[in-house]
Design a protein around this motif. Structure first.
Motif, PDB file in Angstrom:
ATOM      1  N   GLY A  10       0.793  -1.222   0.000  1.00 56.57           N
ATOM      2  CA  GLY A  10       0.000   0.000   0.000  1.00 56.57           C
ATOM      3  C   GLY A  10       0.827   1.275   0.000  1.00 56.57           C
ATOM      4  N   ALA A  11       2.164   1.161  -0.048  1.00 55.57           N
ATOM      5  CA  ALA A  11       3.008   2.358  -0.062  1.00 55.57           C
ATOM      6  C   ALA A  11       2.899   3.061  -1.408  1.00 55.57           C
ATOM      7  N   VAL A  12       2.818   4.372  -1.364  1.00 57.39           N
ATOM      8  CA  VAL A  12       2.736   5.175  -2.579  1.00 57.39           C
ATOM      9  C   VAL A  12       4.118   5.239  -3.205  1.00 57.39           C
ATOM     10  N   MET A  13       4.231   4.710  -4.427  1.00 64.99           N
ATOM     11  CA  MET A  13       5.510   4.665  -5.134  1.00 64.99           C
ATOM     12  C   MET A  13       5.573   5.659  -6.291  1.00 64.99           C
ATOM     13  N   GLY A  14       4.423   6.198  -6.690  1.00 66.49           N
ATOM     14  CA  GLY A  14       4.389   7.170  -7.770  1.00 66.49           C
ATOM     15  C   GLY A  14       3.038   7.841  -7.823  1.00 66.49           C
ATOM     16  N   CYS A  15       2.990   8.970  -8.522  1.00 71.15           N
ATOM     17  CA  CYS A  15       1.730   9.705  -8.623  1.00 71.15           C
ATOM     18  C   CYS A  15       1.728  10.561  -9.879  1.00 71.15           C
ATOM     19  N   LEU A  16       0.523  10.934 -10.285  1.00 70.95           N
ATOM     20  CA  LEU A  16       0.336  11.909 -11.354  1.00 70.95           C
ATOM     21  C   LEU A  16      -1.083  12.437 -11.280  1.00 70.95           C
ATOM     22  N   GLN A  17      -1.256  13.642 -11.798  1.00 62.41           N
ATOM     23  CA  GLN A  17      -2.595  14.210 -11.910  1.00 62.41           C
ATOM     24  C   GLN A  17      -3.097  13.992 -13.320  1.00 62.41           C
ATOM     25  N   TYR A  18      -4.341  13.577 -13.433  1.00 60.97           N
ATOM     26  CA  TYR A  18      -4.999  13.253 -14.701  1.00 60.97           C
ATOM     27  C   TYR A  18      -6.261  14.100 -14.786  1.00 60.97           C
ATOM     28  N   THR A  19      -6.341  14.934 -15.812  1.00 59.77           N
ATOM     29  CA  THR A  19      -7.492  15.816 -15.956  1.00 59.77           C
ATOM     30  C   THR A  19      -8.022  15.772 -17.378  1.00 59.77           C
TER      31      THR A  19
ATOM     32  N   GLY B 141     -13.123  20.751 -24.877  1.00 60.25           N
ATOM     33  CA  GLY B 141     -12.832  22.015 -25.548  1.00 60.25           C
ATOM     34  C   GLY B 141     -13.586  22.140 -26.848  1.00 60.25           C
ATOM     35  N   LEU B 142     -13.606  23.332 -27.383  1.00 55.89           N
ATOM     36  CA  LEU B 142     -14.280  23.587 -28.648  1.00 55.89           C
ATOM     37  C   LEU B 142     -13.338  23.445 -29.831  1.00 55.89           C
ATOM     38  N   SER B 143     -12.044  23.705 -29.630  1.00 55.16           N
ATOM     39  CA  SER B 143     -11.119  23.616 -30.754  1.00 55.16           C
ATOM     40  C   SER B 143     -10.965  22.175 -31.218  1.00 55.16           C
ATOM     41  N   ARG B 144     -10.517  22.037 -32.446  1.00 51.93           N
ATOM     42  CA  ARG B 144     -10.345  20.722 -33.066  1.00 51.93           C
ATOM     43  C   ARG B 144     -11.655  19.935 -33.028  1.00 51.93           C
ATOM     44  N   SER B 145     -12.726  20.637 -33.381  1.00 51.66           N
ATOM     45  CA  SER B 145     -14.066  20.047 -33.482  1.00 51.66           C
ATOM     46  C   SER B 145     -14.575  19.471 -32.169  1.00 51.66           C
ATOM     47  N   GLY B 146     -14.307  20.168 -31.088  1.00 55.17           N
ATOM     48  CA  GLY B 146     -14.814  19.742 -29.788  1.00 55.17           C
ATOM     49  C   GLY B 146     -14.038  18.591 -29.170  1.00 55.17           C
ATOM     50  N   MET B 147     -12.756  18.495 -29.478  1.00 57.45           N
ATOM     51  CA  MET B 147     -11.935  17.377 -29.006  1.00 57.45           C
ATOM     52  C   MET B 147     -11.765  17.381 -27.477  1.00 57.45           C
ATOM     53  N   LEU B 148     -11.812  16.185 -26.905  1.00 57.55           N
ATOM     54  CA  LEU B 148     -11.529  15.977 -25.493  1.00 57.55           C
ATOM     55  C   LEU B 148     -10.036  15.679 -25.348  1.00 57.55           C
ATOM     56  N   ARG B 149      -9.383  16.372 -24.410  1.00 58.65           N
ATOM     57  CA  ARG B 149      -7.957  16.181 -24.152  1.00 58.65           C
ATOM     58  C   ARG B 149      -7.764  15.618 -22.752  1.00 58.65           C
ATOM     59  N   ALA B 150      -6.684  14.897 -22.590  1.00 58.86           N
ATOM     60  CA  ALA B 150      -6.275  14.446 -21.259  1.00 58.86           C
ATOM     61  C   ALA B 150      -4.970  15.155 -20.908  1.00 58.86           C
ATOM     62  N   GLN B 151      -4.976  15.877 -19.811  1.00 66.78           N
ATOM     63  CA  GLN B 151      -3.789  16.581 -19.324  1.00 66.78           C
ATOM     64  C   GLN B 151      -3.154  15.727 -18.225  1.00 66.78           C
ATOM     65  N   ILE B 152      -1.857  15.499 -18.328  1.00 64.35           N
ATOM     66  CA  ILE B 152      -1.113  14.732 -17.333  1.00 64.35           C
ATOM     67  C   ILE B 152      -0.096  15.672 -16.704  1.00 64.35           C
ATOM     68  N   GLU B 153      -0.083  15.762 -15.399  1.00 66.92           N
ATOM     69  CA  GLU B 153       0.798  16.693 -14.693  1.00 66.92           C
ATOM     70  C   GLU B 153       1.352  16.052 -13.432  1.00 66.92           C
ATOM     71  N   GLY B 154       2.387  16.664 -12.895  1.00 68.08           N
ATOM     72  CA  GLY B 154       2.911  16.280 -11.576  1.00 68.08           C
ATOM     73  C   GLY B 154       3.352  14.832 -11.483  1.00 68.08           C
ATOM     74  N   VAL B 155       3.989  14.319 -12.525  1.00 69.89           N
ATOM     75  CA  VAL B 155       4.426  12.921 -12.520  1.00 69.89           C
ATOM     76  C   VAL B 155       5.632  12.787 -11.599  1.00 69.89           C
ATOM     77  N   ARG B 156       5.531  11.901 -10.630  1.00 72.31           N
ATOM     78  CA  ARG B 156       6.638  11.669  -9.699  1.00 72.31           C
ATOM     79  C   ARG B 156       6.748  10.177  -9.397  1.00 72.31           C
ATOM     80  N   VAL B 157       7.986   9.720  -9.221  1.00 73.31           N
ATOM     81  CA  VAL B 157       8.275   8.341  -8.832  1.00 73.31           C
ATOM     82  C   VAL B 157       9.171   8.395  -7.607  1.00 73.31           C
ATOM     83  N   ALA B 158       8.864   7.577  -6.608  1.00 71.23           N
ATOM     84  CA  ALA B 158       9.670   7.521  -5.382  1.00 71.23           C
ATOM     85  C   ALA B 158      11.102   7.120  -5.718  1.00 71.23           C
ATOM     86  N   GLY B 159      12.048   7.700  -4.988  1.00 69.21           N
ATOM     87  CA  GLY B 159      13.458   7.413  -5.228  1.00 69.21           C
ATOM     88  C   GLY B 159      13.764   5.932  -5.265  1.00 69.21           C
TER      89      GLY B 159
END
Length: 150
Positions: A61-70, A74-92
């Protein structure tokens, strides 16, 4: 390494804040000694459809990595849905074992399943190793990202 993926909950915040602070850039930006801002942010994320904080956890159950997924409709590109990935981290202790790639591939497959036509991310230009990693996974420099501290 046996890893599973799940959404973050409040009890994970200390581990997440420690991961975010575990590098030269993060040390200057994060305050893992004060979890209240992280708690408020997680609650806001949980209230927003399509916004998730994904954790990679080991068998214990230890957290070894994380990322934000959003997901970003949007309206551009004919209303395309995008996935934004941020804050990617991996434990040392888990670096160099392929966990980062597994996490990104998990997020990309989730984006496809959610109907997104594009996965995008940003990386601080000072993170040269991270940029090479993202390029190896197929991400390309197609736009110039800009930020404004408010």
């Amino acid at each position: 390494m046996n890893i599973s993926f799940r959404s973050a909950v409040e009890n994970d915040l200390a581990a997440i804040a420690a991961l975010l602070a575990d590098d030269g850039l993060g040390r200057a930006r994060e305050t893992p000694s004060d979890l209240e801002p992280y708690r408020a942010a997680l609650r806001a994320m949980q209230a927003q459809t399509g916004n998730d904080y994904i954790l990679a956890v080991d068998e214990g159950g230890a957290v070894m990595g994380c990322l934000q997924y959003t997901l970003i409709p949007g309206l551009s590109r004919s209303g395309m849905l995008r996935a934004q990935i941020e804050g990617v981290r991996v434990a040392g202790a888990a670096r160099g074992q392929g966990l980062g790639e597994r996490m990104l591939r998990h997020a990309i497959e989730r984006a496809r399943a959610d109907g997104a036509a594009l996965a995008q991310l940003t990386s601080d230009l000072r993170r040269a190793d991270a940029i090479r990693f993202y390029e190896r996974l197929g991400f390309v420099h197609s736009h110039a990202g800009m930020k404004l501290d408010l």
